[in-house]
Write an enzyme that holds these catalytic residues in place. Structure first.
Site, PDB file in Angstrom:
ATOM      1  N   ASP A  53       0.894  -1.332  -0.136  1.00 25.29           N
ATOM      2  CA  ASP A  53       0.101  -0.008   0.072  1.00 25.29           C
ATOM      3  C   ASP A  53       0.890   1.414   0.000  1.00 25.29           C
ATOM      4  OD1 ASP A  53      -1.976   1.745   0.095  1.00 25.29           O
ATOM      5  OD2 ASP A  53      -2.424   1.516   2.154  1.00 25.29           O
ATOM      6  N   GLU A  98       2.058   3.131   3.073  1.00 24.52           N
ATOM      7  CA  GLU A  98       3.301   2.507   3.828  1.00 24.52           C
ATOM      8  C   GLU A  98       4.715   2.810   3.259  1.00 24.52           C
ATOM      9  OE1 GLU A  98       3.092   0.271   6.497  1.00 24.52           O
ATOM     10  OE2 GLU A  98       1.177   0.790   6.294  1.00 24.52           O
ATOM     11  N   ASP A 119      -2.305  -3.583   4.490  1.00 27.80           N
ATOM     12  CA  ASP A 119      -0.932  -3.053   4.024  1.00 27.80           C
ATOM     13  C   ASP A 119      -0.221  -3.803   2.945  1.00 27.80           C
ATOM     14  OD1 ASP A 119      -1.606  -0.901   5.705  1.00 27.80           O
ATOM     15  OD2 ASP A 119      -0.795  -2.109   7.315  1.00 27.80           O
ATOM     16  N   GLU A 179      -1.861  -6.990   7.627  1.00 30.06           N
ATOM     17  CA  GLU A 179      -2.018  -5.525   8.159  1.00 30.06           C
ATOM     18  C   GLU A 179      -1.028  -5.396   9.308  1.00 30.06           C
ATOM     19  OE1 GLU A 179      -4.053  -1.960   9.367  1.00 30.06           O
ATOM     20  OE2 GLU A 179      -4.416  -3.572   7.664  1.00 30.06           O
ATOM     21  N   ARG A 180      -0.231  -4.075   8.925  1.00 30.30           N
ATOM     22  CA  ARG A 180       1.085  -4.022   9.805  1.00 30.30           C
ATOM     23  C   ARG A 180       0.466  -2.867  10.884  1.00 30.30           C
ATOM     24  NH1 ARG A 180       5.729  -0.013   7.416  1.00 30.30           N
ATOM     25  NH2 ARG A 180       7.043  -0.216   9.150  1.00 30.30           N
TER      26      ARG A 180
END
Length: 621
Positions: A340, A343, A375, A406-407
């Site tokens: 994404d 990021e 992400d 997902e970070r």
């Protein structure tokens, strides 16, 4: 003053339009434009609406210019048709009434024969001309349109033709659903249509799918539910049967032409019978037959110096056909990591660029794009060689693997819990259609000690994400370890999918439930996945109701889903409260609803909270 006497009796029914001939011509023009996907169909539709409201007869197309949405072009078309009409039927032909009471759509108002209805209206007598006069009027009635007009039938190989045939053939399959989704219908109808259902022609924004609106207006196809479901009506079923019978006749005639009069196959020049020699006694072809067939497939004399690898040609054809059907064969695609763009931009850009630099050092092939949920994710991208004759590269098919990351840094986790994004993100990850969600948590040592929430609260939230929500949680210390984990995952997926054939599926057909298989080769396209994950897209009443319920403290996604299974909308819930006889019964209405895998009750406390939210007239205490 004496009052005016009241007139009793039926009111005379007014004709629907005093200009039925013009109405019929405009309807035909609109249908022809809609069948071709032209924008002028909307112009004709507006002109039709204006003409239906006009109560006075028009003598020619020029007089219609006073009406709204009638320009010089439409008026000229009407005048040209009127001139041709007078040439065919005589200068005294009626234009304000159609023979045999034909409506504007070209269909008779009664079931009687149109020519008989026309004779009844004329009532010829023996004294005024005898039998010769009567015969002349019969012929005139037939020439003036006394014969019943043919109903709407889409053109062969058009979008409407393909949709009707596909829906009809689907109804003939045993155990069918009785309807088809859009993506499923487009995929199966494409071989029956010359135009594309998804890509418009050059210079136009309309596709073959645009003709479905005409089928719905004609009451041939019924559209219901969300996501949309398409099914045939009774009238559409009759038209589809007619198209199917015509298609069978054409195929049988073509078979007769191919086999010849004597029933023997017609010899075609330069034709190779690939099945010849399979039933020989020795099981092998003669050397002469093999050489003869290869000689027929040999390239021209100018290309004899070049080596022709027929195996590679067949493989290329097979790969092309598979890609056209939404299939990616082994060795024809690459596994790409998608990041994404959030990021890599905004905030502390230096630290975010460290992730990209580390991935580049590790040799990871990645692509930065906008992801509407998550992400990081991985796609299987088709390998397409650039065409030297085209300026732009050909479109590439991309299928999304079932893994999405997902970070979360600890400070980001703290902020998302406070503002409510944490639960919403988990809910959207569950509904995105990918069944291997991963939470990548960067702890950054003792950074959590200086945040707004206690570290124990954050650790409990992480544990709930893994145990309650069923996410896989990976804990790392910093950005470098995150890059290392993404690198290992990319290499693992490349090895996992290297010898697998991937199929494109529709999210509408799969649903949102988990799958049992550890690895699936039936994947969504990236375009459909990203479009379905849009955060601020148009929402149904059910989705808005679910969002409202999840704002209540202690009401998770599983509990909201359990309530939605019993009551789809707020209105249905309020009606259930109205049917309760006492206040106590209203408060306990939802307490016995089962939720989750363990099928526990919602409980009286949560049931009372929901009741107070939707039934309290004053402010909540």
């Amino acid at each position: 003053m004496p009052s005016e006497p009241v007139r009793l009796g039926r009111k005379r029914a007014l004709p629907p339009c005093p200009n039925p001939l013009f109405l019929q011509w405009l309807t035909e023009l609109r249908d022809q434009a809609a069948e071709k996907g032209l924008k002028t169909q909307y112009v004709y539709q507006k002109a039709l609406s204006s003409l239906k409201k006009y109560p006075l007869p028009l003598r020619n197309g020029k007089e219609a210019k006073i009406l709204q949405n009638f320009g010089d072009g439409i008026c000229k078309i009407l005048d040209d048709r009127l001139e041709k009409y007078y040439k065919e039927n005589g200068p005294d032909a009626p234009i304000h009434s159609l023979p045999s009471e034909v409506k504007a759509s070209g269909q008779c108002s009664s079931n009687q024969d149109p020519s008989k209805a026309f004779l009844n209206t004329q009532e010829p007598s023996a004294t005024s001309g005898g039998p010769h006069k009567r015969t002349k009027k019969v012929d005139a009635g037939k020439a003036k349109g006394g014969r019943k007009k043919r109903g709407y039938v889409p053109q062969k190989r058009s979008g409407g033709y393909a949709v009707l045939l596909t829906l009809y053939r689907h109804t003939q399959v045993p155990g069918n659903k009785g309807f088809m989704f859009k993506n499923e219908l487009q995929t199966e109808a494409q071989p029956l249509c010359d135009k594309s259902f998804t890509v418009p022609d050059l210079g136009s924004k309309y596709t073959a799918w645009s003709s479905v609106s005409t089928l719905i207006q004609r009451d041939l196809v019924l559209k219901t539910h969300n996501p949309a479901r398409y099914a045939l009506t009774e009238l559409g079923l009759a038209v589809a049967e007619q198209l199917e019978s015509g298609d069978r006749e054409e195929r049988s005639e073509q078979d007769v032409e191919d086999t010849g009069e004597a029933g023997e196959p017609v010899a075609c020049p330069d034709t190779v019978d690939l099945t010849q020699g399979d039933d020989d006694d020795g099981g092998h072809d003669d050397e002469d037959e093999r050489e003869g067939r290869l000689a027929k497939r040999a390239p021209p004399a100018a290309c004899l110096d070049d080596e022709v690898d027929l195996t590679e040609e067949c493989l290329a054809v097979e790969q092309g056909e598979a890609a056209a059907n939404g299939i990616l064969l082994p060795g024809c695609y690459d596994i790409i990591l998608c990041i994404d763009f959030i990021e890599t931009t905004g905030g502390n850009t230096v630290k975010k660029q460290d992730l990209v630099k580390e991935l580049q050092k590790n040799g990871v092939t990645f692509d930065i794009r906008k992801l509407n949920v998550g992400d990081f994710l991985w796609v299987a991208r088709e390998r397409v060689a650039p065409d030297q004759e085209q300026l732009r590269p050909p479109p590439v098919k991309e299928l999304v693997l079932d893994y999405i990351v997902e970070r979360k840094r600890m400070d980001d986790l703290c902020g998302s819990i406070i503002d409510g994004r944490f639960r919403e993100q988990k809910f959207r990850l569950k509904r995105c259609g990918l069944f291997k969600p991963i939470y990548l948590v960067e702890e950054h040592g003792s950074a959590a000690a200086h945040l707004s929430l206690p570290e124990s609260t954050l650790q409990q939230a992480i544990a709930n994400t893994q145990v309650v929500d069923g996410f896989f949680v990976k804990r790392v210390q910093d950005v470098m370890e995150s890059a290392a984990y993404l690198t290992i995952m990319t290499r693992y997926l490349q090895k996992l999918y290297q010898n697998r054939t991937l199929y494109c599926r529709s999210r509408e057909l799969e649903g949102d439930g988990p799958r049992d298989a550890s690895i699936s080769c039936s994947l969504m396209s990236f375009a459909e996945f990203n479009h379905g994950a849009v955060k601020n897209k148009c929402q149904t009443v059910r989705e808005v109701f679910a969002r409202q319920l999840m704002q209540i403290s202690g009401l998770s996604g599983d509990k909201a889903a359990a309530i939605l299974n019993r009551y789809n909308t707020v209105n249905s819930l309020v009606q259930a409260y109205d049917r309760c006889s006492s206040e106590t019964e209203k408060e306990k209405l939802l307490s016995s609803i089962k939720y989750g895998k363990l099928k526990r009750n919602l409980g009286p406390a949560l049931s009372r909270t929901v009741y107070q939210l939707y039934c309290s007239k004053g402010p909540l205490s």
